[in-house]
Scaffold this motif. Sequence first.
Motif, mmCIF file in Angstrom:
data_model
loop_
_atom_site.group_PDB
_atom_site.id
_atom_site.type_symbol
_atom_site.label_atom_id
_atom_site.label_comp_id
_atom_site.label_asym_id
_atom_site.label_seq_id
_atom_site.Cartn_x
_atom_site.Cartn_y
_atom_site.Cartn_z
ATOM 1 N N VAL A 174 1.191 -1.261 -0.061
ATOM 2 C CA VAL A 174 -0.132 -0.003 0.149
ATOM 3 C C VAL A 174 1.142 1.389 0.080
ATOM 4 C CG1 VAL A 174 -1.462 1.568 1.773
ATOM 5 C CG2 VAL A 174 -1.753 -0.512 0.969
ATOM 6 N N LEU A 175 1.281 1.143 0.869
ATOM 7 C CA LEU A 175 2.843 2.618 1.032
ATOM 8 C C LEU A 175 3.515 2.707 -0.765
ATOM 9 C CD1 LEU A 175 4.778 2.196 4.100
ATOM 10 C CD2 LEU A 175 3.432 3.660 4.166
ATOM 11 N N HIS A 176 3.663 1.955 -1.620
ATOM 12 C CA HIS A 176 4.199 1.796 -2.877
ATOM 13 C C HIS A 176 2.791 1.656 -3.533
ATOM 14 C CE1 HIS A 176 7.785 1.105 -0.275
ATOM 15 N NE2 HIS A 176 8.498 2.344 -0.663
ATOM 16 N N TRP A 177 1.893 1.586 -3.708
ATOM 17 C CA TRP A 177 1.215 1.585 -4.634
ATOM 18 C C TRP A 177 1.185 0.672 -5.764
ATOM 19 C CZ3 TRP A 177 -3.774 2.946 -2.078
ATOM 20 C CH2 TRP A 177 -3.687 3.227 -1.135
ATOM 21 N N ARG A 234 13.264 -4.252 5.496
ATOM 22 C CA ARG A 234 12.114 -3.470 5.981
ATOM 23 C C ARG A 234 10.871 -4.129 5.808
ATOM 24 N NH1 ARG A 234 12.276 -0.063 1.582
ATOM 25 N NH2 ARG A 234 14.384 -0.237 2.573
ATOM 26 N N LEU A 237 10.475 -4.033 9.573
ATOM 27 C CA LEU A 237 9.915 -2.069 10.513
ATOM 28 C C LEU A 237 8.900 -2.064 9.832
ATOM 29 C CD1 LEU A 237 10.889 0.165 10.637
ATOM 30 C CD2 LEU A 237 11.384 1.159 8.137
ATOM 31 N N VAL A 241 5.981 -0.888 12.741
ATOM 32 C CA VAL A 241 5.817 0.116 12.768
ATOM 33 C C VAL A 241 3.693 -0.269 13.407
ATOM 34 C CG1 VAL A 241 4.214 0.944 10.972
ATOM 35 C CG2 VAL A 241 6.712 1.917 11.740
ATOM 36 N N ARG A 244 3.271 -1.421 17.135
ATOM 37 C CA ARG A 244 3.082 0.604 17.749
ATOM 38 C C ARG A 244 1.358 0.686 17.284
ATOM 39 N NH1 ARG A 244 2.536 4.307 20.089
ATOM 40 N NH2 ARG A 244 3.365 5.721 20.793
ATOM 41 N N LEU A 245 1.032 0.703 16.464
ATOM 42 C CA LEU A 245 -0.740 0.826 15.798
ATOM 43 C C LEU A 245 -1.522 -0.294 16.765
ATOM 44 C CD1 LEU A 245 -0.286 1.530 12.361
ATOM 45 C CD2 LEU A 245 -0.410 2.879 14.041
ATOM 46 N N PHE A 256 -7.382 -3.339 8.987
ATOM 47 C CA PHE A 256 -5.931 -3.554 8.197
ATOM 48 C C PHE A 256 -6.524 -4.292 7.212
ATOM 49 C CE2 PHE A 256 -1.957 -2.886 6.257
ATOM 50 C CZ PHE A 256 -1.943 -1.680 5.303
ATOM 51 N N LEU B 170 -3.998 10.082 4.750
ATOM 52 C CA LEU B 170 -4.495 8.307 4.120
ATOM 53 C C LEU B 170 -4.165 7.148 4.918
ATOM 54 C CD1 LEU B 170 -4.486 7.381 1.325
ATOM 55 C CD2 LEU B 170 -2.695 8.396 1.066
ATOM 56 N N VAL B 174 -6.474 4.460 5.083
ATOM 57 C CA VAL B 174 -5.523 2.802 4.422
ATOM 58 C C VAL B 174 -6.229 2.432 5.648
ATOM 59 C CG1 VAL B 174 -4.266 1.880 3.197
ATOM 60 C CG2 VAL B 174 -5.303 3.779 2.438
ATOM 61 N N LEU B 175 -5.508 2.296 6.649
ATOM 62 C CA LEU B 175 -5.628 1.193 7.783
ATOM 63 C C LEU B 175 -7.477 0.437 7.712
ATOM 64 C CD1 LEU B 175 -3.187 2.400 10.591
ATOM 65 C CD2 LEU B 175 -3.031 0.778 9.107
ATOM 66 N N ARG B 234 -5.031 10.286 17.639
ATOM 67 C CA ARG B 234 -4.891 9.436 16.526
ATOM 68 C C ARG B 234 -3.815 9.674 14.995
ATOM 69 N NH1 ARG B 234 -8.184 4.823 16.520
ATOM 70 N NH2 ARG B 234 -7.507 4.794 18.999
ATOM 71 N N LEU B 237 0.251 9.770 16.201
ATOM 72 C CA LEU B 237 0.605 8.491 16.132
ATOM 73 C C LEU B 237 0.959 8.180 14.606
ATOM 74 C CD1 LEU B 237 0.644 5.810 17.289
ATOM 75 C CD2 LEU B 237 -1.582 4.890 17.195
ATOM 76 N N TYR B 238 -0.554 8.093 13.812
ATOM 77 C CA TYR B 238 0.168 8.624 12.043
ATOM 78 C C TYR B 238 0.644 8.994 11.657
ATOM 79 C CZ TYR B 238 -4.942 6.071 12.204
ATOM 80 O OH TYR B 238 -5.580 5.043 12.672
ATOM 81 N N GLU B 240 3.351 10.052 13.419
ATOM 82 C CA GLU B 240 4.500 9.442 14.359
ATOM 83 C C GLU B 240 5.069 7.982 13.429
ATOM 84 O OE1 GLU B 240 4.421 7.280 18.130
ATOM 85 O OE2 GLU B 240 5.567 5.716 17.872
ATOM 86 N N VAL B 241 4.444 7.368 13.087
ATOM 87 C CA VAL B 241 4.639 5.759 12.470
ATOM 88 C C VAL B 241 5.416 6.298 11.187
ATOM 89 C CG1 VAL B 241 3.926 3.716 10.961
ATOM 90 C CG2 VAL B 241 3.063 4.361 13.545
ATOM 91 N N LEU B 242 4.377 7.211 10.176
ATOM 92 C CA LEU B 242 5.272 7.091 8.743
ATOM 93 C C LEU B 242 6.741 8.602 9.440
ATOM 94 C CD1 LEU B 242 1.917 8.783 7.256
ATOM 95 C CD2 LEU B 242 3.166 6.936 6.441
ATOM 96 N N ARG B 244 8.838 7.401 10.996
ATOM 97 C CA ARG B 244 9.667 5.720 11.903
ATOM 98 C C ARG B 244 10.078 5.499 10.175
ATOM 99 N NH1 ARG B 244 12.811 3.459 11.814
ATOM 100 N NH2 ARG B 244 13.344 1.359 13.486
ATOM 101 N N LEU B 245 8.488 5.607 9.246
ATOM 102 C CA LEU B 245 9.399 4.714 8.386
ATOM 103 C C LEU B 245 10.016 5.610 7.280
ATOM 104 C CD1 LEU B 245 5.506 3.716 7.298
ATOM 105 C CD2 LEU B 245 7.946 1.654 7.863
ATOM 106 N N GLU B 248 14.306 5.767 7.476
ATOM 107 C CA GLU B 248 15.097 4.402 7.498
ATOM 108 C C GLU B 248 14.845 4.436 6.307
ATOM 109 O OE1 GLU B 248 16.366 1.515 9.063
ATOM 110 O OE2 GLU B 248 15.740 2.811 10.810
ATOM 111 N N SER B 249 13.413 5.332 5.170
ATOM 112 C CA SER B 249 13.196 4.867 3.995
ATOM 113 C C SER B 249 12.796 6.307 3.192
ATOM 114 C CB SER B 249 12.656 3.868 3.600
ATOM 115 O OG SER B 249 11.593 3.896 2.246
ATOM 116 N N THR B 252 9.391 8.160 1.472
ATOM 117 C CA THR B 252 7.965 7.272 1.810
ATOM 118 C C THR B 252 6.560 7.824 1.967
ATOM 119 O OG1 THR B 252 9.500 5.679 3.059
ATOM 120 C CG2 THR B 252 7.346 5.441 3.271
ATOM 121 N N PHE B 256 3.881 7.373 -0.789
ATOM 122 C CA PHE B 256 2.876 7.059 -0.381
ATOM 123 C C PHE B 256 1.558 8.411 -0.807
ATOM 124 C CE2 PHE B 256 0.313 6.846 3.413
ATOM 125 C CZ PHE B 256 -0.751 5.726 2.736
#
Lengths: 312, 312
Positions: A174-177, A234, A237, A241, A244-245, A256, B170, B174-175, B234, B237-238, B240-242, B244-245, B248-249, B252, B256
């Motif tokens: 989903v992150l990369h669709w 990946r 990770l 995440v 965490r949610l 999800f 988003l 999506v979740l 909420r 939190l989203y 924060e999680v994004l 984190r991603l 690392e990359s 993202t 997304f």
Amino acid sequence: MNCTKCKTKAAIKIPRHHAAFCRGCFTNFVHDQVARAIKSETMFGKDDRILVAVSGGKDSLALWNILLKLGYKADGFYVDLGIGGYSERSHTMVRQFADTIGVPSGAVLHTHTVEREEGAGIKELAQLVHRPTCSTCGTIKRYQFNRAAVVQEYDVMATGHNLDDEAARLLGNVLHWQEDYLDKQGPTLPASVDGFAKKVKPLYRLSERELAAYCVVNNIQYIVDECPMAQGARTLLYKEVLNRLETESPGTKQYFYWGFLEKQRKKRASSEGMLERDQALLHPCSACGQPTTAEMCSYCKLMARAKREVSG
Amino acid sequence: MNCTKCKTKAAIKIPRHHAAFCRGCFTNFVHDQVARAIKSETMFGKDDRILVAVSGGKDSLALWNILLKLGYKADGFYVDLGIGGYSERSHTMVRQFADTIGVPSGAVLHTHTVEREEGAGIKELAQLVHRPTCSTCGTIKRYQFNRAAVVQEYDVMATGHNLDDEAARLLGNVLHWQEDYLDKQGPTLPASVDGFAKKVKPLYRLSERELAAYCVVNNIQYIVDECPMAQGARTLLYKEVLNRLETESPGTKQYFYWGFLEKQRKKRASSEGMLERDQALLHPCSACGQPTTAEMCSYCKLMARAKREVSG
């Protein structure tokens, strides 16, 4: 805290189900979740022959155990990747399970040894073809697992992918669709054409933590360490995440992934089936005859390249 | 590290663009991103009158500043929510910006005072109608902002939502696979029917961190603290999680959200337009005449309920 079912002392809490269970009721809960998965996703019946991919880890051994306990005809398929001590330890776990639980229940363990069949261990093969170890390993495992199922006429192949695996994979897609991957991500993939076995993931309703607890409660010994070639940071990770949610809001992973499946079901009902599309795209590999979208399948390409490198 | 553009010493790194900029080139980069957003999402032209929702925070003041610097006709709209010291401080920031930058550029600041117009502060109103403060606030802000734009004949309403806001929203949608919300989440929402102004988010290509840096570099004073009524754990939190991603990359968030927009574009091209669907669903509110899907719009319902509570 007491068991939601029998009111004795609870041993494990399942926050996303607002439940807690004692050891016995927890085992029943796990079996029930797998039975529901098998039924709702029309995976297989009591007469079908199932081939379970076993790695020696908690998920695949739990899966084999559950299917046997539920009365299914499930054999095991183990791929010895030739990764030194790691492969030896995982093979020991698989053999131990097969000897003590599998064979007494009438099940058979098939073993494919990469060093013998492909001529070299996974690490060496990956180096020969200049590709990452994990993708080389994936190509070989998928190919040999499918071949074993087709040649030995199993009705369906089952893997131990759990809710965490599927949710992490979904998050990555989903992150990369990745629309194509999204389309193919379900707990049941039909045997679209001759030469491709049906594939199912009966553990998709259960979390990693629940499967580890199931093995402990049911005395199933498994290899705890991750593969030393690493699953790829990946996926870990994405799992981190999602955990965490999940901690903040229990049920996130399941809503999800299950929500996604629901959405796919509706979409599929209203659009051209994957089956027809696949049948139009696939034809036999020029080398081995298994179905592929290319002229030669990725396994045969990989092995041809490895042979050229050795002889060249 | 040196500036990617002019090779002098860099002041800010933008990992997701593999770039670093000095203060001057960073300001140009931000302006350029907004100009690209306006063009690619056909938001507005140089002759259009734009109403910018300003809260006193970094995003909305940066947006107003950027639009004026790019030569657009942009006025400000501030809603005084009546949240004690917080509203006073944010109002001061908005007035200060309007006096020193807005008015000298020919812009006007409109102010809507909830205590005066709706008869009570946001906290009191929420208590009266037994609803969470944030959703009460959202209803009032959306309604009054749209009304001001329509009554005063602005061509378009602009808000300061940035990449982090949109990616977090988003992720939440999506979740939970909120298909309806997913359909409506874009940087440009057309004026589907009479009585609804066109809405745009010109900052969707810029991150929270970049907008904070833009304000610092351009000496824009803004209120740093979050609203004391809290944005809701909420969203944080989203984010924060994004983050984190993203760490690392890098990239993202942008892949997304932008990937999602690309997907929506393709989908829209091949399906019935939102416009037609909206036009079929909407009709004038029985109390105020603004478009709504219900008999009475949510703002009028909210105010009617508040009045009943006061008199009852």
